[in-house]
Design an enzyme around this catalytic site. Structure first.
Site, PDB file in Angstrom:
ATOM      1  N   TYR A 131       0.850  -1.192   0.000  1.00 44.45           N
ATOM      2  CA  TYR A 131       0.000   0.000   0.000  1.00 44.45           C
ATOM      3  C   TYR A 131       0.885   1.241   0.000  1.00 44.45           C
ATOM      4  CZ  TYR A 131      -4.021   2.897   1.524  1.00 44.45           C
ATOM      5  OH  TYR A 131      -5.022   3.831   1.632  1.00 44.45           O
ATOM      6  N   LYS A 159      -0.377  -1.303  -4.723  1.00 39.41           N
ATOM      7  CA  LYS A 159      -1.382  -0.241  -4.845  1.00 39.41           C
ATOM      8  C   LYS A 159      -0.637   1.077  -5.002  1.00 39.41           C
ATOM      9  CE  LYS A 159      -5.372   1.511  -2.152  1.00 39.41           C
ATOM     10  NZ  LYS A 159      -5.017   2.934  -1.921  1.00 39.41           N
TER      11      LYS A 159
END
Length: 298
Positions: A131, A159
């Site tokens: 992330y 991501k």
């Protein structure tokens, strides 16, 4: 599960605790819309404001009510020790994957971030999504660090925080990252305003805030892009430009999406942990209400 639309719902709460009924309603909306995966306890889910017990409960509720839709659970924390504990809780709850950002108070070095992912991935029994959210972590991944982390066991997706706004530059950016990571690791775009651009440029997934509240709208963009209809995906995204602009005016998507959920009667007011607040000015809320109707977001 690391392709298509991954919808990130709010975690409705007040100072007394989590509104479990409201959270379950949001999860069921996502299941009914047939999203590709659900991302519980991302930034939209206010993970950093919850206790370990509250996070474990949210993970349990998400998995319990997601049916056949895979659930990814956020495990980010300040200390590696706590990340490992949260990973255990997520796996016990039945999560299909975990999501990890390099959360910090002291600014982290590149090697500290790499060691975090190396330690966590070595003990996982489920896949992990990296992330990258510099707006909250204040850490910026280099392309080279993406490549190193992507080689670790159990890493299955990254991501990324958006792509360049020029289509050709976006394609070049995604192609450069793709050349650095293994083929089994997908790239997922975040930053909803740039989702269509990222998907059209070659990202396989959209990790979506708006998808957590209005999944059918986000699915239309995702399906068009992944079917190769870049024009349709762009057109559908551009239609939402007034909403994207509102995100920018209020420091990101969270406050706006929380207010939208309140206005649509999906959650009670207040729904964010203090000191955070959803849009609370009468003029701002009225403007958002009108916009939701105009864009037919329900």
């Amino acid at each position: 599960m690391f392709s298509g639309l991954s919808a990130f719902p709010l975690t409705p709460m007040n100072e007394s605790g989590i509104d479990e009924a409201a959270f379950v309603r949001l999860v069921k909306r996502l299941v009914d819309a047939n999203v590709d995966s659900i991302g519980a306890l991302g930034s939209t889910g206010s993970y950093a404001y919850l206790t370990r017990a509250e996070r474990a409960r949210v993970a349990q509720l998400a998995v319990e009510h997601a049916g056949n839709v895979p659930v990814m659970v956020g495990i980010s924390a300040l200390r590696t020790r706590d990340v490992l504990t949260l990973a255990e809780d997520a796996q016990k709850a039945g999560a299909s994957a975990v999501l990890l950002a390099p959360m910090s108070y002291q600014k982290l070095s590149t090697e500290e971030v790499f060691e975090l992912y190396k330690t966590v991935t070595s003990s996982l029994s489920v896949p992990l999504c990296v992330y990258d959210n510099p707006g909250t972590t204040h850490f910026e991944f280099s392309d080279e660090l993406y490549g190193r982390i992507a080689q670790l066991p159990n890493v299955r997706s990254i991501k990324i925080p958006g792509v360049p706004t020029d289509p050709e530059a976006a394609k070049a950016h995604v192609a450069r990252l793709r050349a650095l990571i293994p083929s089994h690791v997908t790239l997922g775009v975040s930053g909803d305003a740039l989702a269509a651009m990222g998907l059209n440029a070659g990202c396989e997934a959209w990790y979506s805030v708006i998808g957590g509240l209005f999944p059918r709208t986000a699915l239309a963009i995702t399906r068009a892009a992944l079917a190769g209809d870049a024009q349709a995906a762009t057109r559908l995204s551009e239609r939402l430009q007034p909403l994207w602009a509102l995100f920018g005016q209020h420091g990101g998507s969270l406050r706006v999406v929380a207010a939208a959920a309140e206005l649509r009667g999906l959650v009670e007011h207040p729904t964010l942990p203090l000191p955070l607040k959803a849009l609370d000015g009468a003029a701002d809320r009225q403007r958002l209400a009108v916009l939701l109707d105009e864009l037919e977001l329900a």
